[in-house]
Design a protein around this motif. Structure first.
Motif, PDB file in Angstrom:
ATOM      1  N   GLY A 177       0.763  -1.189  -0.244  1.00 30.27           N
ATOM      2  CA  GLY A 177      -0.089  -0.137   0.113  1.00 30.27           C
ATOM      3  C   GLY A 177       0.960   1.326  -0.140  1.00 30.27           C
ATOM      4  N   GLU A 178       0.178   2.437   0.209  1.00 32.50           N
ATOM      5  CA  GLU A 178       0.897   3.789  -0.108  1.00 32.50           C
ATOM      6  C   GLU A 178       1.925   3.955   1.282  1.00 32.50           C
ATOM      7  N   ARG A 179       1.485   3.344   2.497  1.00 36.50           N
ATOM      8  CA  ARG A 179       2.400   3.686   3.725  1.00 36.50           C
ATOM      9  C   ARG A 179       3.535   2.746   3.583  1.00 36.50           C
ATOM     10  N   HIS A 180       3.201   1.519   2.891  1.00 37.21           N
ATOM     11  CA  HIS A 180       4.409   0.707   2.748  1.00 37.21           C
ATOM     12  C   HIS A 180       5.371   1.032   1.831  1.00 37.21           C
ATOM     13  N   GLN A 181       5.053   1.822   0.786  1.00 45.77           N
ATOM     14  CA  GLN A 181       5.819   2.268  -0.164  1.00 45.77           C
ATOM     15  C   GLN A 181       6.713   3.705   0.626  1.00 45.77           C
ATOM     16  N   ARG A 182       5.925   4.474   1.314  1.00 47.51           N
ATOM     17  CA  ARG A 182       6.634   5.357   2.023  1.00 47.51           C
ATOM     18  C   ARG A 182       7.492   4.941   3.066  1.00 47.51           C
ATOM     19  N   ALA A 183       7.165   3.861   3.718  1.00 41.75           N
ATOM     20  CA  ALA A 183       8.155   3.317   4.697  1.00 41.75           C
ATOM     21  C   ALA A 183       9.329   2.608   4.138  1.00 41.75           C
ATOM     22  N   VAL A 184       9.118   2.224   2.840  1.00 42.53           N
ATOM     23  CA  VAL A 184      10.425   1.870   2.266  1.00 42.53           C
ATOM     24  C   VAL A 184      11.203   2.985   1.854  1.00 42.53           C
ATOM     25  N   ASN A 185      10.673   3.904   1.298  1.00 42.61           N
ATOM     26  CA  ASN A 185      11.407   5.237   0.973  1.00 42.61           C
ATOM     27  C   ASN A 185      12.413   5.811   2.363  1.00 42.61           C
ATOM     28  N   THR A 186      11.511   5.996   2.957  1.00 39.10           N
ATOM     29  CA  THR A 186      11.937   6.470   4.374  1.00 39.10           C
ATOM     30  C   THR A 186      13.047   5.725   5.152  1.00 39.10           C
ATOM     31  N   CYS A 187      13.086   4.376   5.000  1.00 42.42           N
ATOM     32  CA  CYS A 187      13.955   3.584   5.611  1.00 42.42           C
ATOM     33  C   CYS A 187      15.333   3.801   4.770  1.00 42.42           C
ATOM     34  N   ARG A 188      15.069   3.885   3.402  1.00 44.94           N
ATOM     35  CA  ARG A 188      16.413   3.833   2.733  1.00 44.94           C
ATOM     36  C   ARG A 188      17.054   5.329   2.886  1.00 44.94           C
ATOM     37  N   GLY A 189      16.299   6.195   3.170  1.00 47.87           N
ATOM     38  CA  GLY A 189      16.697   7.828   3.591  1.00 47.87           C
ATOM     39  C   GLY A 189      17.458   7.636   4.651  1.00 47.87           C
ATOM     40  N   ALA A 190      16.972   6.927   5.732  1.00 47.36           N
ATOM     41  CA  ALA A 190      17.558   6.971   7.061  1.00 47.36           C
ATOM     42  C   ALA A 190      19.042   6.092   6.785  1.00 47.36           C
ATOM     43  N   LEU A 191      18.887   5.121   6.272  1.00 44.67           N
ATOM     44  CA  LEU A 191      20.317   4.416   6.017  1.00 44.67           C
ATOM     45  C   LEU A 191      21.275   5.082   5.283  1.00 44.67           C
ATOM     46  N   ASN A 192      20.853   6.202   4.520  1.00 52.24           N
ATOM     47  CA  ASN A 192      21.571   7.244   3.699  1.00 52.24           C
ATOM     48  C   ASN A 192      21.870   8.388   4.600  1.00 52.24           C
ATOM     49  N   ARG A 193      21.369   8.394   5.802  1.00 51.92           N
ATOM     50  CA  ARG A 193      21.648   9.471   6.804  1.00 51.92           C
ATOM     51  C   ARG A 193      21.013  10.665   6.273  1.00 51.92           C
ATOM     52  N   VAL A 194      19.826  10.831   5.329  1.00 52.28           N
ATOM     53  CA  VAL A 194      19.150  11.907   4.852  1.00 52.28           C
ATOM     54  C   VAL A 194      17.964  12.289   5.811  1.00 52.28           C
ATOM     55  N   ILE A 195      17.470  11.083   6.299  1.00 56.05           N
ATOM     56  CA  ILE A 195      16.203  11.163   7.050  1.00 56.05           C
ATOM     57  C   ILE A 195      16.570  10.534   8.580  1.00 56.05           C
ATOM     58  N   ALA A 196      15.768  11.265   9.503  1.00 63.17           N
ATOM     59  CA  ALA A 196      16.061  10.990  10.960  1.00 63.17           C
ATOM     60  C   ALA A 196      15.273   9.396  11.146  1.00 63.17           C
ATOM     61  N   PRO A 197      16.329   8.666  11.982  1.00 59.63           N
ATOM     62  CA  PRO A 197      15.563   7.408  12.248  1.00 59.63           C
ATOM     63  C   PRO A 197      14.365   7.393  12.707  1.00 59.63           C
ATOM     64  N   LEU A 198      14.101   8.347  13.611  1.00 59.83           N
ATOM     65  CA  LEU A 198      12.840   8.459  14.271  1.00 59.83           C
ATOM     66  C   LEU A 198      11.566   8.450  13.341  1.00 59.83           C
ATOM     67  N   ILE A 199      11.830   9.184  12.066  1.00 53.71           N
ATOM     68  CA  ILE A 199      10.784   9.377  11.060  1.00 53.71           C
ATOM     69  C   ILE A 199      10.891   7.840  10.415  1.00 53.71           C
ATOM     70  N   ALA A 200      11.861   7.314  10.041  1.00 60.27           N
ATOM     71  CA  ALA A 200      11.712   6.071   9.554  1.00 60.27           C
ATOM     72  C   ALA A 200      10.998   4.994  10.452  1.00 60.27           C
ATOM     73  N   ARG A 201      11.125   5.083  11.758  1.00 60.13           N
ATOM     74  CA  ARG A 201      10.467   4.154  12.676  1.00 60.13           C
ATOM     75  C   ARG A 201       8.941   4.221  12.685  1.00 60.13           C
ATOM     76  N   GLU A 202       8.649   5.566  12.715  1.00 57.56           N
ATOM     77  CA  GLU A 202       7.175   5.858  12.338  1.00 57.56           C
ATOM     78  C   GLU A 202       6.575   5.445  11.280  1.00 57.56           C
ATOM     79  N   ALA A 203       7.389   5.702  10.228  1.00 58.89           N
ATOM     80  CA  ALA A 203       6.748   5.081   8.645  1.00 58.89           C
ATOM     81  C   ALA A 203       6.441   3.682   8.951  1.00 58.89           C
ATOM     82  N   PHE A 204       7.631   2.883   9.331  1.00 59.81           N
ATOM     83  CA  PHE A 204       7.644   1.485   9.611  1.00 59.81           C
ATOM     84  C   PHE A 204       6.235   1.121  10.211  1.00 59.81           C
ATOM     85  N   MET A 205       6.009   1.949  11.541  1.00 58.71           N
ATOM     86  CA  MET A 205       4.742   1.458  12.269  1.00 58.71           C
ATOM     87  C   MET A 205       3.590   1.593  11.426  1.00 58.71           C
ATOM     88  N   ALA A 206       3.377   2.738  10.809  1.00 64.16           N
ATOM     89  CA  ALA A 206       2.284   3.098  10.124  1.00 64.16           C
ATOM     90  C   ALA A 206       2.085   2.054   9.050  1.00 64.16           C
TER      91      ALA A 206
END
Length: 104
Positions: free
Chosen positions: A43-72
């Motif tokens: 779904g939409e939140r799944h794709q957002r979580a994938v993109n957010t986690c990739r950004g967090a691994l590249n140090r572009v997005i905060a890990p907290l945001i990636a965690r919240e996207a994963f939970m969503a």
């Protein structure tokens, strides 16, 4: 755990659809689950979580945001996701010497 993993301050515990619980301690674990073990359609939140986690691994997005996207994404898929409780560490305070009032 790969060298470039970003750990969360509080892990996320997910109750899978089969009833088992799984704990995710960082972004890499969550991204691996999202990309390789996701149980439902994406779904939409799944794709957002994938993109957010990739950004967090590249140090572009905060890990907290990636965690919240994963939970969503987990909630969107019908899996209960909760933050693990804080680990309280017992600390020993140094013993302070007692003060003796000086007599005048």
């Amino acid at each position: 755990m790969p060298l470039n993993d970003v750990l969360w301050t509080r892990p996320v515990t997910v109750r899978l659809q089969c009833g088992l619980e799984r704990t995710f301690t960082g972004v890499y674990d969550a991204l691996d689950f999202l990309e390789n073990e996701w149980p439902l359609g994406h779904g939409e939140r799944h794709q957002r979580a994938v993109n957010t986690c990739r950004g967090a691994l590249n140090r572009v997005i905060a890990p907290l945001i990636a965690r919240e996207a994963f939970m969503a994404a987990c909630v969107e898929a019908g899996m209960q996701a909760v933050l693990a409780p804080w680990q309280v560490q017992a600390t020993r305070r140094p013993v302070r010497p007692t003060r003796v009032a000086a007599l005048r």
